[in-house]
Design an enzyme around this catalytic site. Structure first.
Site, short mmCIF file in Angstrom:
data_model
loop_
_atom_site.label_atom_id
_atom_site.label_comp_id
_atom_site.label_asym_id
_atom_site.label_seq_id
_atom_site.Cartn_x
_atom_site.Cartn_y
_atom_site.Cartn_z
N THR A 106 0.83 -1.21 0.00
CA THR A 106 0.00 0.00 0.00
C THR A 106 0.86 1.25 0.00
OG1 THR A 106 -1.65 -1.24 1.25
CG2 THR A 106 -1.92 1.14 1.14
N ASP A 107 1.95 1.24 0.76
CA ASP A 107 2.88 2.37 0.74
C ASP A 107 3.47 2.57 -0.66
OD1 ASP A 107 2.68 3.25 3.36
OD2 ASP A 107 4.32 2.01 4.08
N ILE A 108 3.89 1.48 -1.28
CA ILE A 108 4.50 1.57 -2.61
C ILE A 108 3.50 2.12 -3.62
CG2 ILE A 108 5.47 0.23 -4.51
CD1 ILE A 108 7.35 0.49 -2.14
#
Length: 407
Positions: free
Chosen positions: A179-181
């Site tokens: 999700t961060d990526i």
């Protein structure tokens, strides 16, 4: 050759992964990205180890491998924004920049006068990208957001892992902070869109990116499976909800992946596996039928695939145009001839380690290619350089700021 964004300067106030990932994308495309870090501490991920980068004598440095994944091509400056002089330095730098990236909690920078409303006064052309867990409004806006929590809350873990009634069943997060990526990718796209808009209007704007929004947007076909039926998809392990067979299968020495996308491929696989009758069976002749009879078909295929090694299967099936492949470790990945041919490992000079390995950018631009100009920076490595060149601060002023622990 100058990068596509070599005319853009970014003030990167973010840390951990989503913001730094966006900053690295922009930096790889040529932008001058100034990474702002806390004096003496730096980005949290500098300390998220082991493993740590080894120096030229084989000893651990104080730079975690985690930090190295998202911070190349940047310059590091250390500024304490809790001090008035530090805040003023950052406002002055924002006046010299095109973009600000930040991932503080909602409202966290307003008390420092570093929020969009404050910096817009300093620089009306500024593109200001805020990355938070839940966005700038809504009942969860004040909450902190972390990738793992968002994978659960945003539905991804309800789709990942084996079904509850199978051995090892239960929800599972993805093995990287996906999700961060993905949020970093969306952020880099949004920033470039806002810059393109600025070229027409002369005005910057605020970008509001939430991890939860990104996670839900990236549920893709699974979200539509729910929205069109009202039925929540369940966990299928490595199987595909809409295509069969499209999953891992046991072999004589491990596992392989079959990714059969149409009926002709399935027929060729069955012939190669020694049971052409399966493709003629009405229960399995079409993808729709195979999805409906998944529970019957997969055990039959398991009995066939276990008869040969993974390498044997891949050689046979690739020759027939049947999509298949191994399940590689990362050691296998970076030894793979295609990966090596594409140059997906890059080694950059590093002042502590001699060289530092990096995973190459996947962006291949013919006229303005990605350049690997700098390794991930040492903490505060470029503080004096930035303050003297961009803000024209004399050496004596920089020395006083350092003596006052502002930088």
């Amino acid at each position: 050759m100058s990068g596509a964004l070599s005319h853009i300067r970014v003030l990167d106030l973010s840390r951990i992964l989503a913001g730094p990932w966006a900053g690295q994308i922009l930096a790889d495309l040529g932008a001058d990205v100034i990474k702002v870090e806390r004096p003496g501490e730096g980005d949290d991920t500098r300390h998220w180890g082991p493993p740590f980068l080894k120096d030229t004598h084989g000893n651990d440095t104080d730079v975690a491998a985690y930090f190295l994944c998202a911070n190349r091509n940047k310059r590091s400056i250390t500024v304490d924004m809790t001090k008035p002089d530090g805040r003023q330095l950052l406002r002055d730098l924002a006046g010299k920049c095109d973009v600000v990236l930040e991932n503080f909690k909602h409202g966290g920078l307003a008390r420092h006068g570093l929020d969009y409303a404050s910096l817009k006064v300093v620089n009306p052309r500024l593109v200001y990208c805020s990355i938070t867990g839940f966005g700038q409004d809504g009942p969860y806006a004040a909450r902190a957001g972390y990738d793992f929590l968002i994978q659960g809350l945003g539905g991804l873990m309800s789709l990942t892992g084996r079904p509850d009634d199978e051995p090892g069943g239960g929800p599972m997060k993805v093995g990287v902070a996906l999700t961060d990526i993905l949020t970093g990718l969306y952020a880099a796209n949004a920033v470039q869109a806002a810059l393109a808009s600025r070229d027409k209007t002369g005005e910057g704007q605020h970008i509001d990116l939430a991890l939860l929004d990104v996670q839900i947007a990236c549920l893709a076909n699974q979200a539509m499976n729910y929205l069109t039926t009202g039925v929540s998809p369940g966990r299928l392990g490595n199987a595909h909800p809409n295509i069969v067979p499209y999953q891992d299968f046991p072999t004589d020495d491990g596992y392989m992946i079959l990714a059969i996308g149409n009926d002709a491929q399935f027929a060729r696989f069955c012939e190669a596996a020694g049971d052409a009758s399966l493709a003629a069976d009405a229960r399995f002749a079409t993808n729709k039928a195979r999805v409906g009879h998944r529970a019957v078909l997969i055990p039959l295929l398991n009995k066939l695939t276990i008869r040969r090694t993974t390498a044997d299967w891949i050689a046979r099936l690739e020759a027939l145009g049947v999509p298949c492949g191994p399940i590689n470790t990362l050691a296998d990945v970076f030894a793979d001839p295609q990966v090596r041919s594409r140059g997906l490992r890059v080694d950059l000079p590093h002042p502590l380690a001699g060289t530092v390995p990096q995973v190459a950018s996947p962006m291949r631009l013919s006229a303005t290619p990605v350049e690997y100009r700098r390794p991930p920076p040492l903490l505060g490595e470029h503080t004096d350089e930035i303050l003297s060149s961009l803000l024209a601060l004399p050496a004596e002023r920089i020395a006083r700021l350092r003596n006052d622990n502002v930088i």
